[in-house]
Design a protein around this motif. Structure first.
Motif, PDB file in Angstrom:
ATOM      1  N   SER A 264       0.636  -1.287  -0.015  1.00 58.18           N
ATOM      2  CA  SER A 264       0.019   0.040   0.214  1.00 58.18           C
ATOM      3  C   SER A 264       0.764   1.302  -0.054  1.00 58.18           C
ATOM      4  CB  SER A 264      -0.819  -0.036   1.175  1.00 58.18           C
ATOM      5  OG  SER A 264      -1.585  -1.294   1.393  1.00 58.18           O
ATOM      6  N   GLY A 265       0.458   2.312  -0.998  1.00 59.23           N
ATOM      7  CA  GLY A 265       1.015   3.431  -0.610  1.00 59.23           C
ATOM      8  C   GLY A 265       2.414   3.554  -1.494  1.00 59.23           C
ATOM      9  N   THR A 266       2.924   2.594  -2.228  1.00 59.80           N
ATOM     10  CA  THR A 266       4.220   2.513  -2.916  1.00 59.80           C
ATOM     11  C   THR A 266       3.970   3.007  -4.137  1.00 59.80           C
ATOM     12  OG1 THR A 266       3.924   0.320  -3.485  1.00 59.80           O
ATOM     13  CG2 THR A 266       5.183   0.625  -1.624  1.00 59.80           C
ATOM     14  N   GLY A 267       2.853   3.225  -5.014  1.00 58.63           N
ATOM     15  CA  GLY A 267       2.673   3.785  -6.209  1.00 58.63           C
ATOM     16  C   GLY A 267       2.017   3.015  -7.331  1.00 58.63           C
ATOM     17  N   LYS A 268       1.441   1.932  -7.075  1.00 58.78           N
ATOM     18  CA  LYS A 268       0.839   0.813  -7.842  1.00 58.78           C
ATOM     19  C   LYS A 268      -0.165   1.753  -8.730  1.00 58.78           C
ATOM     20  CE  LYS A 268      -0.636  -2.048  -5.007  1.00 58.78           C
ATOM     21  NZ  LYS A 268      -0.227  -1.638  -3.703  1.00 58.78           N
ATOM     22  N   THR A 269      -1.246   2.554  -8.156  1.00 59.21           N
ATOM     23  CA  THR A 269      -2.375   3.117  -8.728  1.00 59.21           C
ATOM     24  C   THR A 269      -1.729   4.357  -9.365  1.00 59.21           C
ATOM     25  OG1 THR A 269      -3.935   2.542  -6.978  1.00 59.21           O
ATOM     26  CG2 THR A 269      -4.357   4.386  -8.557  1.00 59.21           C
ATOM     27  N   THR A 270      -0.982   5.170  -8.813  1.00 59.38           N
ATOM     28  CA  THR A 270      -0.169   6.367  -9.244  1.00 59.38           C
ATOM     29  C   THR A 270       0.446   6.115 -10.748  1.00 59.38           C
ATOM     30  OG1 THR A 270      -0.159   7.346  -7.187  1.00 59.38           O
ATOM     31  CG2 THR A 270       1.232   8.512  -9.055  1.00 59.38           C
ATOM     32  N   LEU A 271       1.456   4.998 -10.593  1.00 62.48           N
ATOM     33  CA  LEU A 271       2.441   4.835 -11.764  1.00 62.48           C
ATOM     34  C   LEU A 271       1.691   4.141 -12.733  1.00 62.48           C
ATOM     35  CD1 LEU A 271       5.691   4.388  -9.534  1.00 62.48           C
ATOM     36  CD2 LEU A 271       5.050   6.351 -10.644  1.00 62.48           C
ATOM     37  N   SER A 272       0.707   3.277 -12.610  1.00 62.90           N
ATOM     38  CA  SER A 272       0.115   2.720 -13.511  1.00 62.90           C
ATOM     39  C   SER A 272      -0.754   3.549 -14.513  1.00 62.90           C
ATOM     40  CB  SER A 272      -0.703   1.424 -13.075  1.00 62.90           C
ATOM     41  OG  SER A 272      -1.777   1.945 -12.303  1.00 62.90           O
ATOM     42  N   ALA A 273      -1.112   4.398 -13.934  1.00 64.45           N
ATOM     43  CA  ALA A 273      -1.969   5.490 -14.692  1.00 64.45           C
ATOM     44  C   ALA A 273      -1.159   6.347 -15.679  1.00 64.45           C
ATOM     45  CB  ALA A 273      -2.813   6.488 -13.807  1.00 64.45           C
ATOM     46  N   ASP A 274      -0.813   5.961 -16.752  1.00 62.51           N
ATOM     47  CA  ASP A 274       0.114   6.365 -17.783  1.00 62.51           C
ATOM     48  C   ASP A 274      -0.638   6.698 -19.156  1.00 62.51           C
ATOM     49  OD1 ASP A 274       2.209   6.804 -19.655  1.00 62.51           O
ATOM     50  OD2 ASP A 274       3.562   5.043 -18.405  1.00 62.51           O
ATOM     51  N   PRO A 275      -0.488   8.093 -19.520  1.00 65.66           N
ATOM     52  CA  PRO A 275      -1.122   8.515 -20.843  1.00 65.66           C
ATOM     53  C   PRO A 275      -0.658   7.469 -21.796  1.00 65.66           C
ATOM     54  CG  PRO A 275       0.250  10.117 -20.006  1.00 65.66           C
ATOM     55  CD  PRO A 275       0.052   9.096 -18.810  1.00 65.66           C
ATOM     56  N   ARG A 276       0.443   7.033 -21.805  1.00 63.05           N
ATOM     57  CA  ARG A 276       1.081   6.496 -23.067  1.00 63.05           C
ATOM     58  C   ARG A 276       0.912   5.051 -23.132  1.00 63.05           C
ATOM     59  NH1 ARG A 276       6.694   9.519 -22.725  1.00 63.05           N
ATOM     60  NH2 ARG A 276       5.767  10.070 -20.980  1.00 63.05           N
ATOM     61  N   ARG A 277       0.138   4.438 -21.873  1.00 61.46           N
ATOM     62  CA  ARG A 277      -0.230   2.926 -21.992  1.00 61.46           C
ATOM     63  C   ARG A 277      -1.541   2.657 -21.347  1.00 61.46           C
ATOM     64  NH1 ARG A 277       4.609  -0.008 -21.788  1.00 61.46           N
ATOM     65  NH2 ARG A 277       3.743  -1.657 -20.672  1.00 61.46           N
ATOM     66  N   SER A 278      -2.175   1.757 -21.728  1.00 60.03           N
ATOM     67  CA  SER A 278      -3.662   1.442 -21.340  1.00 60.03           C
ATOM     68  C   SER A 278      -3.619   0.782 -20.149  1.00 60.03           C
ATOM     69  CB  SER A 278      -4.433   0.422 -22.361  1.00 60.03           C
ATOM     70  OG  SER A 278      -3.792  -0.655 -22.894  1.00 60.03           O
ATOM     71  N   LEU A 279      -4.532   0.906 -19.175  1.00 57.16           N
ATOM     72  CA  LEU A 279      -4.595   0.631 -17.879  1.00 57.16           C
ATOM     73  C   LEU A 279      -5.336  -0.761 -17.906  1.00 57.16           C
ATOM     74  CD1 LEU A 279      -4.065   1.164 -14.755  1.00 57.16           C
ATOM     75  CD2 LEU A 279      -6.294   2.038 -14.763  1.00 57.16           C
ATOM     76  N   ILE A 280      -4.574  -1.832 -17.486  1.00 53.29           N
ATOM     77  CA  ILE A 280      -5.541  -3.201 -17.105  1.00 53.29           C
ATOM     78  C   ILE A 280      -6.113  -3.066 -15.573  1.00 53.29           C
ATOM     79  CG2 ILE A 280      -5.261  -5.732 -17.060  1.00 53.29           C
ATOM     80  CD1 ILE A 280      -2.703  -5.416 -18.962  1.00 53.29           C
ATOM     81  N   GLY A 281      -5.260  -2.606 -14.708  1.00 50.74           N
ATOM     82  CA  GLY A 281      -5.815  -2.563 -13.261  1.00 50.74           C
ATOM     83  C   GLY A 281      -4.827  -1.955 -12.470  1.00 50.74           C
ATOM     84  N   ASP A 282      -5.371  -1.481 -11.371  1.00 47.69           N
ATOM     85  CA  ASP A 282      -4.279  -0.782 -10.324  1.00 47.69           C
ATOM     86  C   ASP A 282      -4.054  -1.346  -9.047  1.00 47.69           C
ATOM     87  OD1 ASP A 282      -6.704  -0.404  -8.807  1.00 47.69           O
ATOM     88  OD2 ASP A 282      -6.164   1.535  -8.085  1.00 47.69           O
ATOM     89  N   ASP A 283      -4.744  -2.739  -8.805  1.00 51.27           N
ATOM     90  CA  ASP A 283      -4.328  -2.954  -7.381  1.00 51.27           C
ATOM     91  C   ASP A 283      -3.968  -4.735  -7.369  1.00 51.27           C
ATOM     92  OD1 ASP A 283      -3.687  -2.451  -4.448  1.00 51.27           O
ATOM     93  OD2 ASP A 283      -5.587  -3.320  -4.256  1.00 51.27           O
ATOM     94  N   GLU A 284      -5.202  -5.453  -7.982  1.00 47.71           N
ATOM     95  CA  GLU A 284      -5.316  -6.697  -7.820  1.00 47.71           C
ATOM     96  C   GLU A 284      -5.281  -7.734  -9.127  1.00 47.71           C
ATOM     97  OE1 GLU A 284      -8.787  -7.449  -5.429  1.00 47.71           O
ATOM     98  OE2 GLU A 284      -8.100  -6.164  -3.960  1.00 47.71           O
TER      99      GLU A 284
END
Ligand SMILES: Nc1ncnc2c1ncn2[C@@H]1O[C@H](COP(=O)(O)OP(=O)(O)OP(=O)(O)O)[C@@H](O)[C@H]1O
Ligand SMILES: O=C([O-])CC(=O)C(=O)O
Ligand SMILES: [Ca+2]
Ligand SMILES: [Mn+2]
Length: 558
Positions: A264-284
């Protein structure tokens, strides 16, 4: 969503057509399941998969929720504003007892106590006028998904799971049938401390044999999402031979998949939200033979300091349908105040994944991951911002799970606290860590996956003297992983930890790349480095007998 009444209603008028009732689709056999479970069907009003607008109305009417300027629903979880890992228990029963890693993480509960708490939860729900049901799926891959039913006393909890589970189509809802797993959320009502084994008024418990979870004494919605995650940490490896991961995942324009592991809090959500890449998911996620699939239908982002410029994708996801949890607001404008940590540092927003513009729907990729990124938040400020790990180091760091707990996500954590959270998610694992670690090693080897360690924590000094690595640098590092720049870089090996650190990255100052250069007090740096290495060696003792000598040797040398 199923079709509703065709005739428009006037204000205050009740619908007469039964198919427009929110219990729509829950008829006959399905309803009988509720009576059998002990629900008083003559008294309670079941609202199943109610529309978002109705959940808003109820949350406002009965729970004191308010609508933020952007249309999101602001809700409060009461006394508990983070998870309660010390109050989480697993029922000891014959179908799962030999698979569960019993101990401080998976605390035993006997079957009888579970029955008592389950009855208490249902009795409480029976005292309510409205009981909310949400039926949905966990897992995007139809081959491996499970059907989940949530039964809750608060509209906010139903809306939360509406956002976090995968929303069924009208047809899937009609054909839903018997759920694979049911959550009874009576979090507004306490556990009885005189019940055997209860140590507080909070109790979160999972029963794999009954395929049920009961929540008492906490209204923090994250317990439900992480409860289902624990269930997947059991079912996916044991039933399907798949690997469940506390990670985010995204995919580049050429199809390459990246996983970002981290506590928790290390940056999974923040860093996976990337305008150059499509998001599959942010946590699990789950890594299967087919590739990677998301477990969830939504994201649960931290909101502390949320800023439109630094995190635009998340900022813009705060809109109608999203839930802001424990965020205060300006009374006059209804603007959320993301800087205010008065209620908790763990303020959150839960939104459906399609609120992120470049989400990949369905949230899965038929690709083996090319890059795995371990996110660690080093509060000591001695780990380099990025390094390349070989296969033995990859196993060593996964089992160690070194990071810092960030304030708020768990009860009682007030400042960044170093911890070894095995598999980067110790609170959620069910099997022995070595079972997940060896699956990961095999999968990475088979796919030729590269493994990177990124420190999103402190640089230039420990927590208190240094500062957290600026997000723009961490993003530039992640970009360099994806562009291939880092694969072609020159590396230098660090003393003690033996990490391969790139000697240069475009856009990153050298003193950020090299922690020793970033510290003004060199002696303090060396002492802190050795102190951390000592902590690693001690923490790894419990895994030393479970893995090969090469993996043990991949740890720090003092
Ligand atoms: N260098 C950095 N890299 C990543 N995040 C950073 C950095 N510096 C500050 N942050 C902040 O740290 C927080 C990271 O939280 P995030 O929600 O991404 O965690 P998470 O790994 O998804 O955790 P959880 O499993 O609890 O959801 C955010 O508030 C982000 O703004
Ligand atoms: O579970 C929560 O409350 C939030 C979360 O993602 C985590 O802690 O890993
Ligand atoms: Ca997250
Ligand atoms: Mn998480």
């Amino acid at each position: 969503m199923p079709a509703r009444a065709a005739t428009p209603l006037r204000h205050g008028e009740e619908p007469t057509d039964p198919s427009s009732q929110p219990t729509y689709g829950l008829l006959g056999k399905d309803l009988a399941m509720f009576s059998e479970a002990g629900f008083d069907m003559d008294k309670i009003h079941l609202k199943r998969n109610a529309p978002v607008a109705q959940l808003y109305e109820d949350a406002i009417k009965y729970e004191g929720a308010v609508i933020a300027a952007s249309g999101a629903l602001i809700n409060f979880s009461g006394k508990k504003t983070g998870r309660s890992p010390k109050d989480k228990r697993i029922v000891y029963e014959e179908t799962s007892k030999d698979d569960v890693w019993w101990g401080a993480i998976n605390i035993q509960m006997d079957e009888h106590t579970f029955e008592i708490n389950r009855e208490r939860a249902i009795d409480y729900l029976n005292t309510r006028d409205n009981v909310y049901v949400f039926d949905g799926f966990a897992g995007w891959d139809p081959k491996y998904r499970i059907k989940v039913r949530v039964i809750a006393s608060r509209a906010y909890h139903a809306l939360f799971m509406h956002n976090m589970l995968i929303r069924p189509t009208a047809k899937e809802l009609e054909e839903f049938g018997t759920p694979d797993f049911t959550i009874y959320n009576a979090g507004q009502f306490p556990a009885n401390r005189f019940t055997a084994g209860m140590t507080s008024q909070t109790s979160v418990e999972v029963n794999f044999k009954r395929r049920e979870m009961v929540i008492l004494g906490t209204e923090y919605a994250g317990e439900m999402k992480k409860g289902i995650f624990s269930v997947m940490h059991y079912l996916q490896p044991v039933k399907f031979g798949n690997l469940s991961l506390h990670s985010s995942a995204n995919q580049g324009p050429d199809g390459d998949v990246s996983l970002f592991f981290g506590l928790s809090g290390t940056g999974k959500t923040t860093l996976s939200a990337d305008p150059r890449r499509s998001l599959i998911g942010d946590d699990e996620h789950v890594w299967s033979d087919n590739g990677v699939f998301n477990i969830e239908g939504g994201c649960y982002a931290k909101c502390v300091g949320l800023d439109a410029e630094k995190e635009p994708a998340i900022f813009n996801a705060v809109r109608f349908g999203s839930i802001l949890e424990n965020v205060t607001y300006d009374y006059a404008t209804r603007e959320p105040n993301y800087e205010d940590t008065g209620i908790t540092e763990n303020t959150r927003c839960a939104y459906p994944i399609e609120y992120i513009d470049n989400a990949k729907i369905p949230c899965m990729a038929n690709e083996q991951p090319k890059n795995v990124i371990y996110l660690t938040c080093d509060a000591f400020g001695v780990l380099p911002p990025v390094s390349l790990l070989d296969s033995n180091q990859a196993q060593y760091w996964f089992l160690s799970g070194y990071t810092s707990k960030t304030p708020g996500t768990e009860d009682g954590i007030a400042e960044p606290t170093p911890t070894f959270s095995t598999c980067f998610g110790a609170p959620f694992i069910i099997l022995h860590p070595s079972r997940y670690a060896s699956m990961l090693a095999k999968k990475m080897e088979a796919a030729g996956t590269r493994c990177w360690l990124i420190n999103t924590g402190w640089v230039g000094g420990a927590f208190g003297t240094g500062k957290r690595c600026p997000l723009k640098y961490t993003r530039a590092i992640v970009d360099a992983v994806h562009s291939g720049e880092l694969s072609n870089a020159q590396f230098k090996e660090t003393p003690v930890f033996g990490l391969k650190v790139p000697t240069k990255i475009e856009g990153i100052p050298d003193d950020v790349l090299n922690p020793e250069a970033a510290w003004s007090d060199k002696k303090a740096y060396q002492q802190t480095l050795e102190k951390l290495a000592g902590m690693f060696n001690k923490a790894f003792e419990r895994y030393a007998t479970e893995c090969s000598p090469e993996v043990v040797a991949a740890g720090p040398k003092l």
